[in-house]
Design a protein around this motif. Structure first.
Motif, PDB file in Angstrom:
ATOM      1  N   TYR A  14       6.955  68.899  63.342  1.00  0.00           N
ATOM      2  CA  TYR A  14       6.562  68.429  62.013  1.00  0.00           C
ATOM      3  C   TYR A  14       7.277  67.123  61.689  1.00  0.00           C
ATOM      4  CZ  TYR A  14       6.120  67.872  57.010  1.00  0.00           C
ATOM      5  OH  TYR A  14       5.868  67.351  55.774  1.00  0.00           O
ATOM      6  N   THR A  15       6.525  66.180  61.132  1.00  0.00           N
ATOM      7  CA  THR A  15       7.095  64.957  60.570  1.00  0.00           C
ATOM      8  C   THR A  15       6.360  64.663  59.273  1.00  0.00           C
ATOM      9  OG1 THR A  15       5.545  63.484  61.725  1.00  0.00           O
ATOM     10  CG2 THR A  15       7.612  64.019  62.863  1.00  0.00           C
ATOM     11  N   ASP A  16       7.065  64.047  58.312  1.00  0.00           N
ATOM     12  CA  ASP A  16       6.437  63.707  57.034  1.00  0.00           C
ATOM     13  C   ASP A  16       5.292  62.725  57.222  1.00  0.00           C
ATOM     14  OD1 ASP A  16       8.160  65.341  55.641  1.00  0.00           O
ATOM     15  OD2 ASP A  16       9.632  63.752  55.286  1.00  0.00           O
ATOM     16  N   GLU A  17       5.400  61.891  58.238  1.00  0.00           N
ATOM     17  CA  GLU A  17       4.384  60.867  58.457  1.00  0.00           C
ATOM     18  C   GLU A  17       3.109  61.436  59.071  1.00  0.00           C
ATOM     19  OE1 GLU A  17       3.746  56.668  60.924  1.00  0.00           O
ATOM     20  OE2 GLU A  17       5.654  57.762  61.044  1.00  0.00           O
ATOM     21  N   LYS A  18       3.267  62.288  60.090  1.00  0.00           N
ATOM     22  CA  LYS A  18       2.100  62.754  60.833  1.00  0.00           C
ATOM     23  C   LYS A  18       1.627  64.143  60.428  1.00  0.00           C
ATOM     24  CE  LYS A  18       3.103  60.025  64.971  1.00  0.00           C
ATOM     25  NZ  LYS A  18       3.328  60.079  66.439  1.00  0.00           N
TER      26      LYS A  18
END
Length: 244
Positions: A14-18
Protein backbone atom coordinates in the motif's frame (compact mmCIF):
# COMPACT_ATOMS: atom_id res chain seq x y z
CA UNK A 1 1.97 -31.41 -3.73
CA UNK A 2 3.84 -30.13 -0.67
CA UNK A 3 6.38 -28.37 -2.89
CA UNK A 4 3.54 -26.67 -4.76
CA UNK A 5 1.97 -25.51 -1.50
CA UNK A 6 5.24 -23.93 -0.43
CA UNK A 7 5.18 -21.76 -3.56
CA UNK A 8 1.95 -20.09 -2.49
CA UNK A 9 2.18 -16.74 -0.77
CA UNK A 10 0.25 -13.50 -0.38
CA UNK A 11 1.72 -10.05 -0.85
CA UNK A 12 0.01 -6.86 0.26
CA UNK A 13 1.41 -3.46 -0.66
CA UNK A 14 0.00 0.00 0.00
CA UNK A 15 1.09 3.55 -0.80
CA UNK A 16 -0.89 6.79 -0.51
CA UNK A 17 -0.03 7.60 -4.09
CA UNK A 18 -0.94 4.34 -5.81
CA UNK A 19 -3.33 2.57 -3.43
CA UNK A 20 -3.09 -1.11 -2.54
CA UNK A 21 -2.53 -4.40 -4.32
CA UNK A 22 -3.03 -7.92 -3.00
CA UNK A 23 -1.19 -10.55 -5.03
CA UNK A 24 -2.19 -14.21 -4.92
CA UNK A 25 0.24 -16.20 -7.10
CA UNK A 26 -0.93 -19.33 -8.83
CA UNK A 27 0.97 -22.60 -9.01
CA UNK A 28 2.20 -21.52 -12.44
CA UNK A 29 5.65 -19.96 -12.30
CA UNK A 30 5.61 -16.12 -12.27
CA UNK A 31 1.84 -15.86 -12.72
CA UNK A 32 -0.50 -14.33 -10.15
CA UNK A 33 -3.94 -12.88 -9.55
CA UNK A 34 -4.17 -9.33 -8.21
CA UNK A 35 -6.91 -7.48 -6.35
CA UNK A 36 -6.13 -3.78 -6.30
CA UNK A 37 -7.43 -0.30 -5.62
CA UNK A 38 -6.16 2.66 -7.64
CA UNK A 39 -6.13 5.83 -5.52
CA UNK A 40 -5.94 8.08 -8.57
CA UNK A 41 -8.83 6.48 -10.44
CA UNK A 42 -10.75 5.61 -7.24
CA UNK A 43 -11.35 2.19 -8.71
CA UNK A 44 -11.17 -1.46 -7.65
CA UNK A 45 -9.87 -3.98 -10.16
CA UNK A 46 -8.99 -7.65 -10.51
CA UNK A 47 -6.44 -8.79 -13.06
CA UNK A 48 -4.10 -11.63 -13.97
CA UNK A 49 -0.39 -10.88 -14.45
CA UNK A 50 2.03 -13.07 -16.39
CA UNK A 51 5.59 -12.01 -15.57
CA UNK A 52 6.94 -14.45 -18.16
CA UNK A 53 5.92 -12.00 -20.91
CA UNK A 54 8.89 -9.74 -21.61
CA UNK A 55 8.31 -8.65 -25.21
CA UNK A 56 8.19 -4.84 -25.64
CA UNK A 57 4.62 -3.61 -25.91
CA UNK A 58 3.11 -6.98 -25.01
CA UNK A 59 0.37 -6.97 -22.38
CA UNK A 60 1.32 -8.71 -19.15
CA UNK A 61 -1.96 -7.91 -17.40
CA UNK A 62 -5.42 -9.22 -18.25
CA UNK A 63 -8.13 -7.21 -16.48
CA UNK A 64 -11.30 -9.14 -15.71
CA UNK A 65 -13.02 -6.73 -13.33
CA UNK A 66 -13.06 -2.98 -12.68
CA UNK A 67 -15.56 -0.96 -10.64
CA UNK A 68 -15.64 2.51 -9.12
CA UNK A 69 -15.17 2.75 -5.35
CA UNK A 70 -18.74 4.02 -4.85
CA UNK A 71 -20.33 1.14 -6.75
CA UNK A 72 -18.00 -1.40 -5.15
CA UNK A 73 -18.83 -0.37 -1.57
CA UNK A 74 -22.53 -0.14 -2.45
CA UNK A 75 -22.34 -3.70 -3.77
CA UNK A 76 -20.58 -4.88 -0.59
CA UNK A 77 -23.16 -3.19 1.63
CA UNK A 78 -26.11 -4.73 -0.18
CA UNK A 79 -24.50 -8.14 -0.44
CA UNK A 80 -23.45 -8.11 3.23
CA UNK A 81 -27.06 -7.93 4.43
CA UNK A 82 -28.09 -10.83 2.21
CA UNK A 83 -25.03 -12.91 3.12
CA UNK A 84 -25.39 -12.42 6.88
CA UNK A 85 -29.03 -13.46 6.83
CA UNK A 86 -28.25 -16.46 4.63
CA UNK A 87 -25.37 -17.73 6.77
CA UNK A 88 -27.50 -17.41 9.91
CA UNK A 89 -30.28 -19.44 8.29
CA UNK A 90 -27.74 -22.02 7.11
CA UNK A 91 -26.33 -22.53 10.61
CA UNK A 92 -29.63 -22.47 12.51
CA UNK A 93 -31.09 -25.08 10.15
CA UNK A 94 -28.19 -27.44 10.91
CA UNK A 95 -28.56 -28.06 14.64
CA UNK A 96 -27.36 -31.44 15.89
CA UNK A 97 -25.85 -32.97 19.03
CA UNK A 98 -22.63 -34.64 20.11
CA UNK A 99 -24.18 -38.11 20.02
CA UNK A 100 -25.03 -37.87 16.33
CA UNK A 101 -21.61 -36.52 15.48
CA UNK A 102 -19.82 -39.30 17.38
CA UNK A 103 -22.07 -41.89 15.76
CA UNK A 104 -20.58 -40.94 12.39
CA UNK A 105 -17.04 -41.18 13.84
CA UNK A 106 -16.04 -37.70 12.78
CA UNK A 107 -12.38 -36.73 13.06
CA UNK A 108 -10.93 -33.28 13.78
CA UNK A 109 -7.41 -31.88 13.89
CA UNK A 110 -6.44 -30.17 17.13
CA UNK A 111 -3.29 -28.60 15.69
CA UNK A 112 -5.14 -26.48 13.11
CA UNK A 113 -7.29 -25.17 15.96
CA UNK A 114 -4.31 -24.24 18.15
CA UNK A 115 -3.20 -20.65 18.76
CA UNK A 116 0.31 -21.22 17.38
CA UNK A 117 -0.83 -22.88 14.14
CA UNK A 118 -0.25 -19.82 11.96
CA UNK A 119 3.14 -19.07 13.50
CA UNK A 120 4.42 -22.60 12.95
CA UNK A 121 3.18 -23.12 9.39
CA UNK A 122 3.44 -19.62 7.88
CA UNK A 123 6.57 -17.54 7.39
CA UNK A 124 5.74 -13.85 7.25
CA UNK A 125 8.55 -11.72 5.93
CA UNK A 126 8.35 -8.08 6.98
CA UNK A 127 10.31 -5.99 4.56
CA UNK A 128 9.37 -2.50 3.47
CA UNK A 129 5.61 -2.10 3.08
CA UNK A 130 5.00 -5.56 1.66
CA UNK A 131 3.66 -8.50 3.66
CA UNK A 132 4.55 -11.68 1.75
CA UNK A 133 3.46 -14.91 3.42
CA UNK A 134 4.98 -18.30 2.62
CA UNK A 135 4.73 -21.82 3.97
CA UNK A 136 7.76 -22.56 6.12
CA UNK A 137 10.14 -24.84 4.24
CA UNK A 138 11.22 -26.53 7.48
CA UNK A 139 7.69 -27.10 8.74
CA UNK A 140 7.22 -30.49 10.39
CA UNK A 141 4.17 -31.93 8.62
CA UNK A 142 3.96 -34.63 11.28
CA UNK A 143 2.43 -31.96 13.53
CA UNK A 144 -0.64 -32.17 11.33
CA UNK A 145 -0.65 -35.93 10.96
CA UNK A 146 -0.16 -36.60 14.68
CA UNK A 147 -3.02 -34.37 15.82
CA UNK A 148 -5.99 -36.01 14.14
CA UNK A 149 -8.43 -37.45 16.69
CA UNK A 150 -12.02 -38.55 17.04
CA UNK A 151 -14.38 -35.82 18.20
CA UNK A 152 -14.98 -35.72 21.96
CA UNK A 153 -17.13 -33.62 24.28
CA UNK A 154 -14.07 -31.69 25.50
CA UNK A 155 -13.52 -30.41 21.95
CA UNK A 156 -16.80 -28.48 22.16
CA UNK A 157 -16.27 -26.62 25.43
CA UNK A 158 -16.20 -23.11 23.94
CA UNK A 159 -17.19 -21.08 20.90
CA UNK A 160 -15.35 -22.47 17.90
CA UNK A 161 -15.52 -23.75 14.34
CA UNK A 162 -14.06 -27.18 13.59
CA UNK A 163 -13.39 -28.90 10.28
CA UNK A 164 -14.75 -32.45 10.33
CA UNK A 165 -13.24 -35.39 8.45
CA UNK A 166 -13.97 -39.09 8.12
CA UNK A 167 -11.47 -41.91 7.73
CA UNK A 168 -12.36 -44.54 5.16
CA UNK A 169 -10.15 -47.09 3.41
CA UNK A 170 -6.94 -45.29 4.23
CA UNK A 171 -8.13 -41.84 3.22
CA UNK A 172 -9.44 -38.77 5.04
CA UNK A 173 -12.41 -37.09 3.40
CA UNK A 174 -13.84 -33.70 4.28
CA UNK A 175 -17.30 -34.06 5.81
CA UNK A 176 -18.26 -30.53 6.83
CA UNK A 177 -18.00 -27.89 9.53
CA UNK A 178 -18.93 -28.05 13.21
CA UNK A 179 -20.04 -24.83 14.93
CA UNK A 180 -20.30 -24.43 18.69
CA UNK A 181 -21.98 -21.28 20.06
CA UNK A 182 -22.40 -20.82 23.80
CA UNK A 183 -25.05 -18.11 23.47
CA UNK A 184 -27.16 -20.36 21.23
CA UNK A 185 -26.67 -23.33 23.57
CA UNK A 186 -26.18 -25.81 20.79
CA UNK A 187 -23.94 -27.61 18.33
CA UNK A 188 -24.41 -27.19 14.60
CA UNK A 189 -23.03 -29.31 11.78
CA UNK A 190 -23.05 -28.20 8.14
CA UNK A 191 -22.30 -31.09 5.75
CA UNK A 192 -19.92 -30.18 2.96
CA UNK A 193 -22.58 -30.73 0.29
CA UNK A 194 -24.94 -28.35 2.05
CA UNK A 195 -22.15 -25.79 2.40
CA UNK A 196 -21.28 -26.14 -1.30
CA UNK A 197 -24.92 -25.45 -2.23
CA UNK A 198 -24.82 -22.37 -0.02
CA UNK A 199 -21.60 -21.16 -1.64
CA UNK A 200 -23.07 -21.68 -5.10
CA UNK A 201 -26.21 -19.74 -4.17
CA UNK A 202 -24.02 -16.87 -2.93
CA UNK A 203 -22.12 -16.90 -6.22
CA UNK A 204 -25.40 -16.87 -8.16
CA UNK A 205 -26.63 -13.91 -6.10
CA UNK A 206 -23.38 -12.05 -6.79
CA UNK A 207 -23.61 -12.83 -10.50
CA UNK A 208 -27.24 -11.68 -10.67
CA UNK A 209 -26.39 -8.39 -8.96
CA UNK A 210 -23.47 -7.65 -11.29
CA UNK A 211 -25.58 -8.67 -14.28
CA UNK A 212 -28.37 -6.32 -13.19
CA UNK A 213 -25.93 -3.40 -13.51
CA UNK A 214 -23.77 -4.54 -16.43
CA UNK A 215 -20.69 -2.63 -17.50
CA UNK A 216 -17.99 -3.40 -20.02
CA UNK A 217 -15.41 -3.41 -17.23
CA UNK A 218 -17.14 -6.28 -15.39
CA UNK A 219 -17.98 -8.33 -18.50
CA UNK A 220 -14.95 -10.71 -18.36
CA UNK A 221 -15.62 -11.42 -14.68
CA UNK A 222 -19.31 -12.05 -15.33
CA UNK A 223 -18.47 -14.36 -18.22
CA UNK A 224 -16.04 -16.27 -16.01
CA UNK A 225 -18.66 -16.60 -13.26
CA UNK A 226 -21.28 -17.76 -15.77
CA UNK A 227 -19.04 -20.54 -17.09
CA UNK A 228 -18.13 -21.72 -13.59
CA UNK A 229 -21.75 -21.66 -12.43
CA UNK A 230 -22.87 -23.46 -15.57
CA UNK A 231 -20.21 -26.14 -15.10
CA UNK A 232 -19.34 -25.92 -11.36
CA UNK A 233 -17.51 -29.23 -11.16
CA UNK A 234 -15.44 -29.15 -14.34
CA UNK A 235 -11.89 -30.36 -14.12
CA UNK A 236 -9.10 -29.02 -16.33
CA UNK A 237 -9.51 -31.76 -18.93
CA UNK A 238 -13.24 -31.07 -19.26
CA UNK A 239 -12.58 -27.34 -19.58
CA UNK A 240 -10.17 -27.98 -22.46
CA UNK A 241 -12.70 -30.19 -24.24
CA UNK A 242 -15.30 -27.43 -24.08
CA UNK A 243 -12.86 -24.83 -25.34
CA UNK A 244 -11.61 -26.93 -28.28
Amino acid sequence: MIDNLKKLFLRFNYTDEKGFILNVPSLNNREHLTLGFDNKRKEFNIHFTNENINEPGAKRREFIFAMSAFRFFLFLKRFEVFYNQSIVNLILSSKTNLGKLKKHKLIINTFTDSVDFEEKIIYQKRKGKGRPWRFRENFDWNLLADNFKYLEKSDLNSDKVLIAYKYNKGHLSLQGFIYKFEHLKGVYFIPIRKFNRFAKNMAIAMYNYLNAYPTEETLPFRQLMFERLKHPYMNKQEEKSLQS
